[in-house]
Design an enzyme around this catalytic site. Structure first.
Site, PDB file in Angstrom:
ATOM      1  N   LYS A  92      36.718  25.577 -69.473  1.00 38.84           N
ATOM      2  CA  LYS A  92      37.671  26.698 -70.054  1.00 38.84           C
ATOM      3  C   LYS A  92      39.154  26.514 -69.458  1.00 38.84           C
ATOM      4  CE  LYS A  92      37.222  29.791 -66.013  1.00 38.84           C
ATOM      5  NZ  LYS A  92      36.777  31.107 -65.460  1.00 38.84           N
ATOM      6  N   ARG A  99      32.993  43.164 -63.164  1.00 39.39           N
ATOM      7  CA  ARG A  99      33.953  42.800 -64.366  1.00 39.39           C
ATOM      8  C   ARG A  99      33.037  42.995 -65.336  1.00 39.39           C
ATOM      9  NH1 ARG A  99      36.695  37.089 -63.011  1.00 39.39           N
ATOM     10  NH2 ARG A  99      34.609  36.562 -63.448  1.00 39.39           N
ATOM     11  N   TYR A 117      69.664  28.763 -55.837  1.00 35.93           N
ATOM     12  CA  TYR A 117      70.112  30.235 -55.998  1.00 35.93           C
ATOM     13  C   TYR A 117      69.775  31.057 -54.797  1.00 35.93           C
ATOM     14  CZ  TYR A 117      70.420  29.233 -61.146  1.00 35.93           C
ATOM     15  OH  TYR A 117      70.663  28.735 -62.294  1.00 35.93           O
ATOM     16  N   MET A 126      64.663  26.895 -62.618  1.00 37.61           N
ATOM     17  CA  MET A 126      63.979  26.362 -63.928  1.00 37.61           C
ATOM     18  C   MET A 126      63.465  25.114 -64.087  1.00 37.61           C
ATOM     19  SD  MET A 126      64.840  27.574 -67.699  1.00 37.61           S
ATOM     20  CE  MET A 126      64.647  29.160 -67.602  1.00 37.61           C
TER      21      MET A 126
END
Length: 366
Positions: A37, A134, A255, A303
Site C-alpha cells: 500500500k 478503527r 531561517y 524547502m
C-alpha cells in the site's frame, strides 16, 4: 525526471526480496501478504511487486485500481484490499478480477453479495475490531455481519484483525483474547500479525501475516534498528554539497537563526529540503553522512536546502556526496535514526518522498 539537481533516491529490490524472506523465516507456519500500500511505502508498487513476483504468497494494498493494475501486469497472486471496497464499481472489479476483500461493515458485504453469482466464489476477510477501534465488527455488529454473509452463495471466508500495541510493552495478548472471544467457534483461517508481531509475537501470527514496514528495511520498534533483525534498507536518499560557508562564532544558520555557532565553523549546504520529503521538524543534530563520514544537520530545514557541519570533514567540499538516509554513497544513515530525531517514524519518511525526487532502481542479482 529532474537530472540537473543532484538529489536522488535509490531503491534496492533485492533488499525487498531479502526482507520478505526474513518475514517468512520469522513466521514459518504462516503465509505472508506482502503489503505494498501507499505505493509500497514510497518504494514504488510495481517495483516492489516485481521484486516479489516469484515468491510472494499474496499482495495487500488499498485501492482497487492498483489491484487491477497488478492483474494487468500478469500477477495471478491473491491480492487483498485491506480496507475493502468503497463503491459498487469496486465490488464489480473484485468479482471480475478475483480479488480478496476485507469487509468491515455490513454495507460492504451487501454490495459484494449483490455482484456475486453462484459461479463465482468471493474471497472475503471479516475484520474483527479487537480493540483498536478503527475498522471492524464487535459484539454488537457481528450478528448482522454473519447474517449478511450467509446470503452469499459461494464464499471463502477468513477472519482478520489489527494490533495496536505489537510494537510496545502492552503487546498483543489483550487483543488476541478479545479476538478469540469474538471469533467464538470459528476454526477457519485468520490473518493477524503485522510487522511488529511477526518479529516479536509468534503467538500473534495466524495463518497469514502482513509484513509492511519490514519489507522495506524499516524497524517497527522505536528502540531497535532494523539491522538487528537482519533487515536491509531498501531506500537511500542522497544528494550533494552545493555550497560551503565559513562562519564565525556567534553567527546563525538558516531561517529563524535557530543554530548559533559557538566557534568558527565550516558548514555545507545540501540540495535537499522539505519539498523533497525530508522532515522540516528535523532539528540540529539529525544524523547525516558526508563524504564517507558521519555528521549532523544545523538549523532549520528549508524547502530546498539544509545545512550540515563540515568542520571535522576537511576533505568535503562542493559536490561531495551526502546520504540523508539509507545505505548511500556517502555512508549508511539508518532511516529510524533520522525519524527519531525528527519526532516521527521511518514509515513517514519513506511515504513522504516527493515526486520531484528522481528515483533509480538498483538492479542486483539476488
Amino acid at each position: 525526471m529532474n537530472v540537473s539537481r543532484p538529489i536522488r533516491a535509490r531503491i534496492f529490490p533485492a533488499a525487498i526480496q531479502h526482507n520478505y524472506r526474513v518475514a517468512k523465516a520469522k513466521a514459518p507456519d504462516s503465509r505472508a501478504w506482502a503489503v505494498i500500500k501507499a505505493d509500497a511505502y514510497g518504494h514504488g508498487q510495481m517495483r516492489a511487486a516485481e521484486a516479489l513476483r516469484s515468491e510472494a504468497d499474496g499482495f495487500a494494498l488499498l485501492e482497487c485500481e492498483n489491484a487491477v493494475a497488478l492483474r494487468a501486469a500478469g500477477f495471478r497472486h491473491p491480492i487483498l484490499l485491506l480496507e475493502g471496497i468503497f463503491s459498487e464499481a469496486d465490488a464489480r472489479q473484485v468479482v471480475a478480477h478475483d480479488l480478496h476483500a476485507a469487509v468491515h461493515c455490513v454495507e460492504q458485504i451487501d454490495m459484494l453479495a449483490a455482484h456475486c453469482t453462484a459461479e463465482h466464489t468471493l474471497n472475503l476477510h471479516l475484520k474483527i475490531n479487537s480493540g483498536m477501534n478503527r475498522l471492524g465488527f464487535d459484539e454488537r455488529t457481528l450478528p448482522q455481519a454473519w447474517a449478511s454473509l450467509e446470503k452469499i452463495p459461494s464464499l471463502n471466508l477468513s477472519l482478520m484483525t489489527h494490533f495496536a500495541n505489537a510494537d510496545d510493552a502492552l503487546g498483543v495478548n489483550w487483543q488476541l483474547a478479545r479476538f478469540r472471544l469474538l471469533a467464538g467457534v470459528w476454526r477457519g483461517p485468520v490473518s493477524l500479525g503485522n510487522s511488529a508481531a511477526i518479529l516479536r509475537h509468534p503467538e500473534g501470527h495466524g495463518d497469514w501475516v502482513r509484513p509492511g514496514i519490514i519489507l522495506y528495511g524499516g524497524s517497527p520498534f522505536a528502540d531497535t534498528l532494523a539491522d538487528k533483525f537482519g533487515l536491509q534498507a531498501a531506500m537511500a536518499l542522497e544528494s550533494r554539497i552545493i555550497a560551503v560557508q565559513q562562519i564565525a562564532p556567534g553567527e546563525r544558520v538558516g531561517y529563524g537563526g535557530l543554530f548559533v555557532a559557538e566557534q568558527a565553523m565550516r558548514i555545507g549546504i545540501v540540495a535537499c529540503g522539505y519539498a523533497d520529503g525530508y522532515p522540516r521538524s528535523a532539528p540540529t543534530g539529525t544524523p547525516i553522512a558526508v563524504a564517507g563520514r558521519m555528521s549532523r544537520t544545523l538549523g532549520r530545514v528549508s524547502m530546498d536546502m539544509l545545512a550540515c557541519d563540515l568542520s571535522h570533514i576537511p576533505e568535503a567540499g562542493l559536490g561531495s556526496p551526502v546520504t540523508l538516509w539509507g545505505p548511500g554513497e556517502a555512508g549508511n544513515v539508518p532511516a529510524e535514526a533520522v525519524a527519531a530525531a525528527a519526532g516521527t517514524i521511518a514509515y513517514e519518511l519513506f511515504c513522504a518522498l516527493s515526486p520531484r525526487v528522481p528515483v533509480e532502481t538498483v538492479s542486483v542479482a539476488s
